[in-house]
Scaffold this motif. Structure first.
Motif, PDB file in Angstrom:
ATOM      1  N   PRO A 170      35.295  54.646   0.833  1.00 14.99           N
ATOM      2  CA  PRO A 170      35.216  55.350   2.115  1.00 14.99           C
ATOM      3  C   PRO A 170      36.603  55.611   2.701  1.00 14.99           C
ATOM      4  O   PRO A 170      37.551  54.848   2.459  1.00 14.99           O
ATOM      5  N   ALA A 171      36.719  56.680   3.482  1.00 18.47           N
ATOM      6  CA  ALA A 171      38.018  57.106   4.007  1.00 18.47           C
ATOM      7  C   ALA A 171      38.690  56.042   4.862  1.00 18.47           C
ATOM      8  O   ALA A 171      39.917  55.964   4.905  1.00 18.47           O
ATOM      9  N   ASP A 172      37.912  55.199   5.532  1.00 20.22           N
ATOM     10  CA  ASP A 172      38.514  54.200   6.415  1.00 20.22           C
ATOM     11  C   ASP A 172      38.674  52.822   5.749  1.00 20.22           C
ATOM     12  O   ASP A 172      38.932  51.838   6.410  1.00 20.22           O
ATOM     13  N   TRP A 173      38.564  52.750   4.436  1.00 21.09           N
ATOM     14  CA  TRP A 173      38.632  51.467   3.716  1.00 21.09           C
ATOM     15  C   TRP A 173      40.032  50.856   3.766  1.00 21.09           C
ATOM     16  O   TRP A 173      40.181  49.641   3.740  1.00 21.09           O
ATOM     17  N   PHE A 174      41.058  51.686   3.789  1.00 21.27           N
ATOM     18  CA  PHE A 174      42.433  51.198   3.729  1.00 21.27           C
ATOM     19  C   PHE A 174      43.185  51.512   5.021  1.00 21.27           C
ATOM     20  O   PHE A 174      43.868  52.518   5.118  1.00 21.27           O
ATOM     21  N   PRO A 175      43.097  50.618   6.029  1.00 20.90           N
ATOM     22  CA  PRO A 175      43.919  50.824   7.224  1.00 20.90           C
ATOM     23  C   PRO A 175      45.398  50.643   6.873  1.00 20.90           C
ATOM     24  O   PRO A 175      45.745  50.114   5.817  1.00 20.90           O
ATOM     25  N   ARG A 176      46.260  51.079   7.749  1.00 18.18           N
ATOM     26  CA  ARG A 176      47.705  51.075   7.497  1.00 18.18           C
ATOM     27  C   ARG A 176      48.224  49.713   7.031  1.00 18.18           C
ATOM     28  O   ARG A 176      49.088  49.638   6.162  1.00 18.18           O
ATOM     29  N   GLU A 177      47.687  48.639   7.583  1.00 19.36           N
ATOM     30  CA  GLU A 177      48.219  47.313   7.231  1.00 19.36           C
ATOM     31  C   GLU A 177      47.911  46.901   5.794  1.00 19.36           C
ATOM     32  O   GLU A 177      48.469  45.921   5.296  1.00 19.36           O
ATOM     33  N   THR A 178      47.046  47.610   5.092  1.00 24.94           N
ATOM     34  CA  THR A 178      46.736  47.274   3.698  1.00 24.94           C
ATOM     35  C   THR A 178      47.491  48.139   2.692  1.00 24.94           C
ATOM     36  O   THR A 178      47.373  47.914   1.489  1.00 24.94           O
ATOM     37  N   HIS A 179      48.278  49.096   3.157  1.00 24.01           N
ATOM     38  CA  HIS A 179      48.953  50.006   2.233  1.00 24.01           C
ATOM     39  C   HIS A 179      49.937  49.286   1.318  1.00 24.01           C
ATOM     40  O   HIS A 179      50.089  49.652   0.152  1.00 24.01           O
ATOM     41  N   GLY A 180      50.604  48.257   1.822  1.00 23.10           N
ATOM     42  CA  GLY A 180      51.517  47.485   0.967  1.00 23.10           C
ATOM     43  C   GLY A 180      50.783  46.790  -0.161  1.00 23.10           C
ATOM     44  O   GLY A 180      51.241  46.771  -1.309  1.00 23.10           O
ATOM     45  N   LEU A 181      49.617  46.211   0.157  1.00 19.56           N
ATOM     46  CA  LEU A 181      48.807  45.555  -0.883  1.00 19.56           C
ATOM     47  C   LEU A 181      48.344  46.565  -1.928  1.00 19.56           C
ATOM     48  O   LEU A 181      48.384  46.306  -3.132  1.00 19.56           O
ATOM     49  N   LEU A 182      47.886  47.731  -1.447  1.00 19.20           N
ATOM     50  CA  LEU A 182      47.401  48.752  -2.373  1.00 19.20           C
ATOM     51  C   LEU A 182      48.532  49.270  -3.250  1.00 19.20           C
ATOM     52  O   LEU A 182      48.340  49.495  -4.454  1.00 19.20           O
ATOM     53  N   ALA A 183      49.714  49.451  -2.679  1.00 17.63           N
ATOM     54  CA  ALA A 183      50.861  49.914  -3.464  1.00 17.63           C
ATOM     55  C   ALA A 183      51.186  48.904  -4.562  1.00 17.63           C
ATOM     56  O   ALA A 183      51.404  49.279  -5.726  1.00 17.63           O
TER      57      ALA A 183
END
Length: 130
Positions: free
Chosen positions: A46-59
């Protein structure tokens, strides 16, 4: 203040447009392969699954996935007689797998992180696959 009474059929049939969150773009410091992995994951959920604070983890998750693929290619091309080199590559693969699993669990990407343990207990301890 709202209107009193039940809403009319016209009011109920009118669609309300809500603002949908945009899917995040990959950070510019990711490689092309890592960016492609980012897009695959972001567009699958879903579009809201990755809020800004999780972008480092996803990267980091994307970096580890791509690095794991590179290590797997090196293992495939490794000389079977060079045991120390093969052992080093296998240790690298284990480290990458551990990092991927930990990050996936933190971001609720893996199957084990999405199982509702309360439902399993309520069903008499039966596992979902049984």
């Amino acid at each position: 203040m709202g209107t009193r009474g039940r809403p009319s059929a016209d009011e109920l049939s009118t669609a309300t447009v809500t603002h949908l969150p945009a899917r995040p773009d990959p950070p510019p410091d990711l490689s092309e392969a890592e960016g492609a992995e980012w897009r695959e994951i972001v567009h699958r959920l879903p579009a809201d699954w990755f809020p800004r604070e999780t972008h480092g983890l996803l990267a980091q998750y994307c970096r580890h996935v791509v690095a794991s693929r590179r290590v797997a290619q090196l293992i495939e091309g490794a000389d079977d007689d060079d045991v120390p080199a093969l052992a080093r590559l296998l240790r690298m693969q284990v480290a990458q797998s551990g990092a991927i699993a930990a990050l996936a669990a933190k971001m609720r990407l893996s199957q084990s992180s999405s199982i509702d343990r309360r439902r399993v207990k309520a069903a008499g301890g039966q596992k979902p696959w049984e």
